[in-house]
Scaffold this motif. Structure first.
Motif, PDB file in Angstrom:
ATOM      1  N   VAL A 157       0.843  -1.204   0.000  1.00  0.00           N
ATOM      2  CA  VAL A 157       0.000   0.000   0.000  1.00  0.00           C
ATOM      3  C   VAL A 157       0.873   1.247   0.000  1.00  0.00           C
ATOM      4  CG1 VAL A 157      -1.636   1.347   1.365  1.00  0.00           C
ATOM      5  CG2 VAL A 157      -1.982  -1.105   1.103  1.00  0.00           C
ATOM      6  N   ASN A 158       1.868   1.250   0.881  1.00  0.00           N
ATOM      7  CA  ASN A 158       2.754   2.408   0.961  1.00  0.00           C
ATOM      8  C   ASN A 158       3.551   2.612  -0.320  1.00  0.00           C
ATOM      9  OD1 ASN A 158       1.981   3.039   3.569  1.00  0.00           O
ATOM     10  ND2 ASN A 158       3.676   1.933   4.533  1.00  0.00           N
ATOM     11  N   ALA A 159       3.903   1.514  -0.987  1.00  0.00           N
ATOM     12  CA  ALA A 159       4.706   1.612  -2.211  1.00  0.00           C
ATOM     13  C   ALA A 159       4.023   2.474  -3.263  1.00  0.00           C
ATOM     14  CB  ALA A 159       4.984   0.216  -2.764  1.00  0.00           C
ATOM     15  N   ILE A 160       2.711   2.386  -3.328  1.00  0.00           N
ATOM     16  CA  ILE A 160       1.961   3.193  -4.294  1.00  0.00           C
ATOM     17  C   ILE A 160       2.113   4.680  -3.972  1.00  0.00           C
ATOM     18  CG2 ILE A 160      -0.343   3.682  -5.207  1.00  0.00           C
ATOM     19  CD1 ILE A 160      -1.059   0.739  -4.457  1.00  0.00           C
ATOM     20  N   ARG A 161       1.968   5.010  -2.687  1.00  0.00           N
ATOM     21  CA  ARG A 161       2.089   6.411  -2.252  1.00  0.00           C
ATOM     22  C   ARG A 161       3.506   6.928  -2.450  1.00  0.00           C
ATOM     23  NH1 ARG A 161       3.106   8.297   3.242  1.00  0.00           N
ATOM     24  NH2 ARG A 161       2.828   6.144   3.969  1.00  0.00           N
ATOM     25  N   PHE A 162       4.487   6.115  -2.060  1.00  0.00           N
ATOM     26  CA  PHE A 162       5.873   6.567  -2.179  1.00  0.00           C
ATOM     27  C   PHE A 162       6.276   6.770  -3.640  1.00  0.00           C
ATOM     28  CE2 PHE A 162       6.623   3.954   1.908  1.00  0.00           C
ATOM     29  CZ  PHE A 162       6.187   5.001   2.689  1.00  0.00           C
ATOM     30  N   ALA A 163       5.783   5.901  -4.522  1.00  0.00           N
ATOM     31  CA  ALA A 163       6.107   6.052  -5.944  1.00  0.00           C
ATOM     32  C   ALA A 163       5.554   7.361  -6.492  1.00  0.00           C
ATOM     33  CB  ALA A 163       5.557   4.864  -6.732  1.00  0.00           C
ATOM     34  N   GLU A 164       4.364   7.734  -6.043  1.00  0.00           N
ATOM     35  CA  GLU A 164       3.781   9.008  -6.484  1.00  0.00           C
ATOM     36  C   GLU A 164       4.592  10.189  -5.968  1.00  0.00           C
ATOM     37  OE1 GLU A 164      -0.170   8.756  -4.998  1.00  0.00           O
ATOM     38  OE2 GLU A 164      -0.897   7.456  -6.610  1.00  0.00           O
ATOM     39  N   LEU A 165       5.052  10.093  -4.717  1.00  0.00           N
ATOM     40  CA  LEU A 165       5.810  11.191  -4.117  1.00  0.00           C
ATOM     41  C   LEU A 165       7.199  11.349  -4.736  1.00  0.00           C
ATOM     42  CD1 LEU A 165       4.924  10.650  -0.345  1.00  0.00           C
ATOM     43  CD2 LEU A 165       4.131  12.504  -1.813  1.00  0.00           C
ATOM     44  N   SER A 166       7.746  10.245  -5.252  1.00  0.00           N
ATOM     45  CA  SER A 166       9.128  10.261  -5.740  1.00  0.00           C
ATOM     46  C   SER A 166       9.238  10.197  -7.248  1.00  0.00           C
ATOM     47  CB  SER A 166       9.884   9.080  -5.140  1.00  0.00           C
ATOM     48  OG  SER A 166       9.382   7.856  -5.669  1.00  0.00           O
ATOM     49  N   ALA A 167       8.120  10.329  -7.955  1.00  0.00           N
ATOM     50  CA  ALA A 167       8.114  10.181  -9.415  1.00  0.00           C
ATOM     51  C   ALA A 167       8.677   8.825  -9.826  1.00  0.00           C
ATOM     52  CB  ALA A 167       8.897  11.313 -10.076  1.00  0.00           C
ATOM     53  N   GLY A 168       8.376   7.798  -9.014  1.00  0.00           N
ATOM     54  CA  GLY A 168       8.754   6.434  -9.351  1.00  0.00           C
ATOM     55  C   GLY A 168      10.110   5.991  -8.845  1.00  0.00           C
ATOM     56  N   GLU A 169      10.865   6.872  -8.222  1.00  0.00           N
ATOM     57  CA  GLU A 169      12.229   6.515  -7.823  1.00  0.00           C
ATOM     58  C   GLU A 169      12.276   5.513  -6.668  1.00  0.00           C
ATOM     59  OE1 GLU A 169      15.123   9.545  -7.304  1.00  0.00           O
ATOM     60  OE2 GLU A 169      14.300  10.820  -8.876  1.00  0.00           O
ATOM     61  N   THR A 170      11.216   5.425  -5.890  1.00  0.00           N
ATOM     62  CA  THR A 170      11.219   4.496  -4.749  1.00  0.00           C
ATOM     63  C   THR A 170      10.783   3.087  -5.139  1.00  0.00           C
ATOM     64  OG1 THR A 170       8.952   5.180  -4.227  1.00  0.00           O
ATOM     65  CG2 THR A 170      10.752   6.310  -3.060  1.00  0.00           C
ATOM     66  N   ARG A 171      10.384   2.873  -6.371  1.00  0.00           N
ATOM     67  CA  ARG A 171       9.792   1.584  -6.739  1.00  0.00           C
ATOM     68  C   ARG A 171      10.749   0.412  -6.526  1.00  0.00           C
ATOM     69  NH1 ARG A 171       7.275   1.691 -12.539  1.00  0.00           N
ATOM     70  NH2 ARG A 171       9.437   2.294 -13.008  1.00  0.00           N
ATOM     71  N   LEU A 172      12.018   0.585  -6.854  1.00  0.00           N
ATOM     72  CA  LEU A 172      12.979  -0.508  -6.696  1.00  0.00           C
ATOM     73  C   LEU A 172      13.150  -0.893  -5.233  1.00  0.00           C
ATOM     74  CD1 LEU A 172      15.754   0.449  -9.275  1.00  0.00           C
ATOM     75  CD2 LEU A 172      14.303  -1.587  -9.337  1.00  0.00           C
ATOM     76  N   LEU A 173      13.216   0.105  -4.363  1.00  0.00           N
ATOM     77  CA  LEU A 173      13.367  -0.179  -2.939  1.00  0.00           C
ATOM     78  C   LEU A 173      12.113  -0.850  -2.384  1.00  0.00           C
ATOM     79  CD1 LEU A 173      14.908  -0.078  -0.326  1.00  0.00           C
ATOM     80  CD2 LEU A 173      14.275   2.344  -0.068  1.00  0.00           C
ATOM     81  N   SER A 174      10.939  -0.371  -2.777  1.00  0.00           N
ATOM     82  CA  SER A 174       9.696  -1.006  -2.325  1.00  0.00           C
ATOM     83  C   SER A 174       9.628  -2.457  -2.798  1.00  0.00           C
ATOM     84  CB  SER A 174       8.488  -0.226  -2.841  1.00  0.00           C
ATOM     85  OG  SER A 174       8.367   1.029  -2.200  1.00  0.00           O
ATOM     86  N   ARG A 175      10.005  -2.695  -4.038  1.00  0.00           N
ATOM     87  CA  ARG A 175       9.994  -4.065  -4.551  1.00  0.00           C
ATOM     88  C   ARG A 175      10.955  -4.955  -3.766  1.00  0.00           C
ATOM     89  NH1 ARG A 175      11.416  -5.139 -10.770  1.00  0.00           N
ATOM     90  NH2 ARG A 175      13.508  -4.519 -10.097  1.00  0.00           N
ATOM     91  N   SER A 176      12.135  -4.441  -3.481  1.00  0.00           N
ATOM     92  CA  SER A 176      13.109  -5.222  -2.714  1.00  0.00           C
ATOM     93  C   SER A 176      12.559  -5.586  -1.342  1.00  0.00           C
ATOM     94  CB  SER A 176      14.413  -4.433  -2.562  1.00  0.00           C
ATOM     95  OG  SER A 176      15.032  -4.222  -3.803  1.00  0.00           O
ATOM     96  N   LEU A 177      11.864  -4.647  -0.702  1.00  0.00           N
ATOM     97  CA  LEU A 177      11.308  -4.910   0.625  1.00  0.00           C
ATOM     98  C   LEU A 177      10.234  -5.987   0.560  1.00  0.00           C
ATOM     99  CD1 LEU A 177      11.104  -4.261   3.624  1.00  0.00           C
ATOM    100  CD2 LEU A 177       9.479  -2.448   3.044  1.00  0.00           C
TER     101      LEU A 177
END
Length: 218
Positions: A157-177
């Motif tokens: 759930v958080n990954a969706i929000r973080f991706a929006e806030l970071s223009a997609g830059e957090t997606r790799l870290l969220s996926r790893s988690l």
């Protein structure tokens, strides 16, 4: 700065404090469950620190990835509280659960590979519903499996929000988690099997030691 590493450190401290209490109440079965739980937490510490370091630049930019993916240990129950259920699920139930978790992990990997975090949320919610149904049917706790699913679900759930806030830059870290947490499902099921031996003695190990995670509410 709170994060994954601090969460694990807090869990280790609390579980080490509670181990003598459970030992006195339930003896060897409690020692086996506590031992596996604490060993597993220690194994997580180095990688938890890596996740915190990878998250630092996002945290400094005001995006609380990893920080918001783990909840405080403050909401745990008293170790003296009895478990709701005291039955031990049969071997067939654990075999069926293991098969379902393998399929869930396969689907989660597929969703994570394409950064489809919304699908990961749906898959996790479906799996969590199945675990809750198994608990009620068997009148047995699968608390650690449920806890891990809730943690994965909250991170998705958080990954969706973080991706929006970071223009997609957090997606790799969220996926790893997500993928890292999913790797722990087999150990979670083993912990639940050991914990059920203790629950049969009226002692709420594991059940009392896990904080509530607001995945479904999120």
């Amino acid at each position: 700065m709170p994060g994954f590493h601090q969460h694990i450190q807090d869990a280790i401290r609390i579980n080490r404090q509670r181990r003598p209490t459970y030992d006195e109440m339930a003896g060897r079965p409690a020692r086996r469950a506590s031992g596996l739980l604490i060993r597993t937490e220690y194994l997580c510490l180095p990688l938890a620190l890596v996740f915190d370091r990878r998250a630092r630049r996002f945290n400094e930019a005001g995006i609380p990835i990893i920080q918001d993916d783990f909840v405080s240990m403050e909401g745990i129950r008293d170790p003296q509280d009895p478990p709701t259920w005291t039955n031990r699920a049969g071997p067939g139930e654990f075999e069926a659960l293991s098969a379902e978790l393998r399929e869930y992990k396969r689907c989660l990997r597929d969703s994570a590979r394409t950064f489809d975090f919304a699908q990961a949320v749906r898959e996790t919610a479906q799996m969590l519903t199945g675990v809750a149904e198994r608990e009620a049917r068997c009148e047995s706790h699968f608390a650690m499996v449920r806890h891990m699913l809730e943690s994965i679900g909250l991170a998705a759930v958080n990954a969706i929000r973080f991706a929006e806030l970071s223009a997609g830059e957090t997606r790799l870290l969220s996926r790893s988690l997500l993928l890292f947490e999913a790797r722990g499902m087999r150990t979670a099921a083993t912990l639940d099997r050991r914990a059920q031996e203790v629950h049969a003695l009226g002692v709420g190990i594991i059940v009392n030691d896990l904080p509530p995670i607001p995945f479904l509410a999120a």
